[in-house]
Design a protein around this motif. Structure first.
Motif, PDB file in Angstrom:
ATOM      1  N   UNK A 101      -9.993 -26.420  22.465  1.00 49.60           N
ATOM      2  CA  UNK A 101     -11.179 -27.065  22.422  1.00 49.60           C
ATOM      3  C   UNK A 101     -11.866 -26.248  21.391  1.00 49.60           C
ATOM      4  N   UNK A 102     -11.916 -25.205  20.954  1.00 55.79           N
ATOM      5  CA  UNK A 102     -12.644 -24.488  19.855  1.00 55.79           C
ATOM      6  C   UNK A 102     -12.243 -25.291  18.336  1.00 55.79           C
ATOM      7  N   UNK A 103     -13.373 -25.556  17.791  1.00 55.59           N
ATOM      8  CA  UNK A 103     -12.959 -26.271  16.490  1.00 55.59           C
ATOM      9  C   UNK A 103     -12.412 -25.113  15.676  1.00 55.59           C
ATOM     10  N   UNK A 104     -11.346 -25.802  14.858  1.00 53.35           N
ATOM     11  CA  UNK A 104     -10.666 -25.041  14.176  1.00 53.35           C
ATOM     12  C   UNK A 104      -9.255 -24.499  14.657  1.00 53.35           C
ATOM     13  N   UNK A 105      -8.957 -24.498  16.072  1.00 49.28           N
ATOM     14  CA  UNK A 105      -7.833 -24.093  16.716  1.00 49.28           C
ATOM     15  C   UNK A 105      -7.036 -24.923  16.827  1.00 49.28           C
ATOM     16  N   UNK A 106      -5.786 -24.796  16.255  1.00 49.94           N
ATOM     17  CA  UNK A 106      -4.637 -25.622  16.267  1.00 49.94           C
ATOM     18  C   UNK A 106      -4.176 -25.833  17.632  1.00 49.94           C
ATOM     19  N   UNK A 107      -3.613 -24.938  18.322  1.00 49.07           N
ATOM     20  CA  UNK A 107      -2.925 -24.814  19.605  1.00 49.07           C
ATOM     21  C   UNK A 107      -3.220 -23.491  20.331  1.00 49.07           C
TER      22      UNK A 107
END
Length: 428
Positions: A101-107
């Motif tokens: 859920x952190x912005x910028x994290x893809x997976x």
């Protein structure tokens, strides 16, 4: 005496006349063209090389990180009532969800990792097993998203294992064969821990393009890996992929906050610090060395202006007696040199951009001229980078070229401005 504003129209007219003047008129048109072409080629070389350097760096990082985590999250916990430290993650699904859920994290993918021996017949290979879910495996670019380089299908991943191309060659197996996995940390008995073995069908063979991965890696379904390696209900780590790998320094603290106070983070820049530092040093050296080409090219402007000042001594004397100030004479010759530098810089940037945007056609032309030289090298494992233009590189190149050509022009222009009109006209 009335004064005129700097860079007045008549100063531009005189400068333009001097730029176009031929040798018969006391000009240096040949030197003008040499200076112009020199700066154009130097700026073109700098733009094209920086674009190729950026492309190489991007492809190198994509290859190194295409099957590896950008950030790896561990947990350090103390077993209740003891001093034993455990690094196993019990709530891995919830932890992966918070990190994703952190912005910028893809997976964010939970993993079980273990080093084992792979065997089939007389073939043996030391490998590392990654226990991962099928959905997460399908998101790994160099493993699941290169169908032309793979054999088999990941649709049956829950029924078997996926192995690297190098592992398959070393064991002499293909899709449909079964291999034995031997783990030294296996079954616990009254006599201690005995090695655990299991036979698994190869359902997929991938080729990431990096021997470090292709020759050492096996992917196994997460639940199967948990059972086989005594990791029931736990994971060893959370593998995190970012939308922009270079943003790891900014996103890392946010991932750490989402993971909790017991989390430990390892990012790709720290793991590959040696490679990263080498690339940064290479980038700096390339820019410095090619900047010398621009400096050498701008020196041609000085040579041309020195000759122009010498040939136009009589004109300078007449202009001074007509009332032109030293400042006006300086600006006239500054405009001459700066115009050559500016036009050369713009032409070089234009050529560099066109070259970079058409690098595929350039490779095709070189391949045709050299007799499939590029294709032959690619078949042997060499790769030719794309050219990636970055605004920062272009701005730095333009600023460098303009600064050198403008600053270096001031010196012959000052010499012209300080010329004594009486001495200039004495022998005319």
């Amino acid at each position: 005496m009335a004064t005129t504003a700097p860079f007045a129209r008549f100063e531009w007219m005189i400068a333009w006349r001097y730029i176009r003047a031929k040798r018969a008129e006391g000009g240096v048109s040949v030197m003008t063209w040499i200076s112009l072409i020199g700066i154009t080629l130097a700026v073109f070389a700098l733009i094209a090389t920086l674009a190729l350097r950026t492309g190489f760096r991007a492809q190198f990082i994509d290859t190194m990180l295409g099957a590896n985590a950008h950030v790896t999250v561990y947990q350090q916990n103390t077993v209740a009532g003891t001093d034993i430290v455990s690094y196993l993650i019990a709530d891995y699904d919830q932890l992966a969800g918070r990190i994703a859920a952190v912005p910028g994290v893809l997976r964010a993918a939970p993993l079980v990792r273990a080093q084992v021996m792979a065997n089939r017949g007389n073939g043996n290979a030391g490998v590392e097993v990654f226990g991962i879910s099928a959905d997460d495996l399908n998101e790994i670019p160099l493993v699941a998203q290169r169908p032309d380089e793979a054999r088999g299908t990941l649709d049956r991943f829950d029924e078997g294992i996926a192995i690297g191309w190098g592992v398959a060659q070393e064991l002499g197996v293909t899709v449909g064969d079964r291999i034995r996995i031997i783990s030294p940390n296996g079954v616990r008995t009254a006599m201690g821990t005995s090695p655990r073995t299991g036979a698994f069908e190869v359902v997929y063979i991938f080729r990431a393009g990096l021997d470090l991965i292709d020759r050492t890696r096996i992917y196994m379904p997460l639940d199967e890996a948990q059972l086989f390696f005594n990791r029931d209900g736990v994971a060893d780590e959370i593998e995190v992929s970012l939308e922009t790998p270079d943003a790891v320094d900014e996103i890392g603290p946010q991932i750490a906050a989402a993971a909790g106070e017991n989390a430990l983070l390892s990012d790709w820049k720290s793991r590959l610090s040696g490679f990263n530092n080498a690339l940064n040093m290479q980038d700096n050296f390339i820019f410095i060395l090619l900047s010398l080409l621009v400096l050498i090219a701008t020196l041609n402007i000085v040579s041309g202006l020195v000759m122009l000042v010498k040939n136009k001594g009589r004109d300078i004397g007449i202009l001074r007696t007509m009332g032109l100030t030293e400042g006006s004479i300086l600006r006239v010759f500054f405009i001459v040199g700066a115009s050559i530098g500016t036009i050369g810089t713009l032409c070089g940037v234009l050529l560099g951009v066109v070259f970079s945007l058409n690098i595929a056609h350039v490779y095709a032309l070189v391949d045709q001229v050299s007799g499939n030289g590029v294709s032959g090298l690619e078949a042997q494992g060499f790769f030719f980078p794309d050219a990636i233009l970055e605004w920062g590189d272009m701005v730095a190149t333009i600023a460098l070229s303009l600064a050198l050509s403008w600053v270096i022009t001031i010196f012959p222009a000052r010499r012209a401005a300080r010329m004594n009109p009486v001495e200039a006209l004495r022998y005319e």
